[in-house]
Design an enzyme around this catalytic site. Sequence first.
Site, PDB file in Angstrom:
ATOM      1  N   TYR A 162      -1.896  -2.681 -11.088  1.00 16.45           N
ATOM      2  CA  TYR A 162      -1.901  -2.527  -9.785  1.00 16.45           C
ATOM      3  C   TYR A 162      -0.977  -3.674  -8.937  1.00 16.45           C
ATOM      4  CZ  TYR A 162      -3.929  -2.117  -4.957  1.00 16.45           C
ATOM      5  OH  TYR A 162      -3.782  -2.121  -3.733  1.00 16.45           O
ATOM      6  N   SER A 222       0.899  -1.358   0.076  1.00 18.42           N
ATOM      7  CA  SER A 222       0.010   0.021  -0.075  1.00 18.42           C
ATOM      8  C   SER A 222       0.751   1.170  -0.095  1.00 18.42           C
ATOM      9  CB  SER A 222      -0.904   0.015   1.288  1.00 18.42           C
ATOM     10  OG  SER A 222      -2.331  -0.588   0.859  1.00 18.42           O
ATOM     11  N   TYR A 230      -4.506   3.046   7.601  1.00 15.64           N
ATOM     12  CA  TYR A 230      -5.630   2.228   7.386  1.00 15.64           C
ATOM     13  C   TYR A 230      -6.798   2.885   8.602  1.00 15.64           C
ATOM     14  CZ  TYR A 230      -2.451  -0.852   5.159  1.00 15.64           C
ATOM     15  OH  TYR A 230      -1.660  -1.668   4.442  1.00 15.64           O
ATOM     16  N   VAL A 267       0.953  -3.794   3.582  1.00 16.05           N
ATOM     17  CA  VAL A 267       0.888  -5.226   4.572  1.00 16.05           C
ATOM     18  C   VAL A 267       1.878  -6.015   4.513  1.00 16.05           C
ATOM     19  CG1 VAL A 267      -1.770  -5.359   4.150  1.00 16.05           C
ATOM     20  CG2 VAL A 267      -0.245  -6.280   2.261  1.00 16.05           C
ATOM     21  N   LYS A 296       0.595   3.181  -3.000  1.00 16.32           N
ATOM     22  CA  LYS A 296      -0.532   4.198  -3.276  1.00 16.32           C
ATOM     23  C   LYS A 296       0.013   5.898  -3.444  1.00 16.32           C
ATOM     24  CE  LYS A 296      -3.563   0.753  -1.554  1.00 16.32           C
ATOM     25  NZ  LYS A 296      -4.360   0.234  -0.410  1.00 16.32           N
TER      26      LYS A 296
HETATM   27  N1  GLU Z   1      -1.542  -5.272  -2.906  1.00 16.59           N
HETATM   28  C1  GLU Z   1      -2.277  -5.158  -1.496  1.00 16.59           C
HETATM   29  C2  GLU Z   1      -3.703  -5.204  -1.640  1.00 16.59           C
HETATM   30  O1  GLU Z   1      -4.200  -4.509  -2.639  1.00 16.59           O
HETATM   31  C3  GLU Z   1      -1.870  -4.007  -0.883  1.00 16.59           C
HETATM   32  C4  GLU Z   1      -2.634  -3.765   0.386  1.00 16.59           C
HETATM   33  C5  GLU Z   1      -2.076  -3.069   1.595  1.00 16.59           C
HETATM   34  O2  GLU Z   1      -0.777  -2.936   1.448  1.00 16.59           O
HETATM   35  O3  GLU Z   1      -2.675  -2.531   2.318  1.00 16.59           O
HETATM   36  O4  GLU Z   1      -4.546  -6.101  -1.127  1.00 16.59           O
END
Ligand code: GLU
Length: 309
Positions: free
Chosen positions: A193, A66, A245, A263, A69
Site C-alpha cells: 500500500y 490517495s 474526503y 495528501v 486508490k
Molecule cells: N498514503 C496516505 C495514507 O494512507 C494516503 C492518504 C491520502 O492521500 O489521503 O495516509
Amino acid sequence: MKKDITQNILEDWLENVRPYAHDGQVANYIPALSRQNPEELAVAIHYVNGESVEAGYTEATFTLQSISKVIALALALMDNGEEYVFERVGMEPTGDPFHSIYRLEKTPGKPLNPMINAGALAVTNMIHGDTPDEKVGRLLSFVHDLTDDHSIRYNEEVASSEFETSFLNRSLLFYMKQHRIVTGSVEEALDAYTKQCAIELNVCQLARIGALLANGGRDLESGRRIIPKHLARICKTFMVTCGMYDASGSFAIKVGIPAKSGVSGSVLASLNDFGGIAVYGPSLDDKGNSVVGLKLLELLSNRYDLSIF
Ligand code: GLU
C-alpha cells in the site's frame, strides 16, 4: 465551449489562484511529504481527442497518495470481479476522516468504501501477486498502460517514510485481518500500500489517466481497452461520492466533476466527453484537499459549465 481552454487561458487561470498557494498546510504526517514546496503549482488538461494543454511548473513530480486508490480499485476489480471486491468493501460514503477506524467496529470489519484508507488497504490486498513487490509491479505496469509512459516508478523515500510511521494504517489492517477482510501478513499488505501511494508522476501524466477514464477506459491514441467500461464507470462514481474526503458533498455542489485528491496536494478529475484535468498544489485545507486544486477546479467548472449535474 469547453475546448476553449487553451494554453494561454489556462496559464491565466493558474495565475488567478496562485495567491492561495500558502493558504492551508503541506501534509506533514508523512515526514517526506513535509518537504514539498507550496509554491510549485501545475495544471494539465488532456482532452479525449488526444490534445492537451498545461500551465505552471509541470516538471514537478508528486506522489499519487490517495489518488492511487482509484487505480488500485480498477486493477483489483479486473483481477477479482465486482462480487468478490464488494463482498469485502462497501459502496457508501462515510463523512469521516480518511484514516478513521470508527466505522469498522460497526460493520464489522468491512470498510464502507474503497476511497477511505481501510477500504483502500483491503483493495490493495486483493490485487493479484504473491509478494508486495509483485502486486506493486503489476500496479506499475497498469499505470504504464494508463499513461503510455513506462518510466513511472514509485518514490522509495516517500514509501519508506510512510511505512515507518503508518501506525493508524497498521491498526486498520489488523482490525480487518481479525474479520478476514484482509489476508496474509499485515506488514506485507502495508508495504504494498505505501509503495502504491508513493507512485510518482506529473500533472501531464495524471491528466492522461483522467482522460482515459473519461474515454470509458480506452486508450486515447490506440483505442486499446485498458479498463472495461463498466469498471471505469464504477471508479468515476466513487470519485463523485467519496473522492474528495469528507468534502465530497460540497465539491459535488461547487464543482460537480468526478475527482479524487491525495495528501500530496494533487487532484485527478475526469469528465466524460471532455477529458482529464490534473492539478498540483501541495498546500492542503483541513479536510486534506489541495487549496489551489479546489479553487482552480471550481473556477473552471463555473466558467466552462463543466458540472455533470
Ligand atoms: N498514503 C496516505 C495514507 O494512507 C494516503 C492518504 C491520502 O492521500 O489521503 O495516509
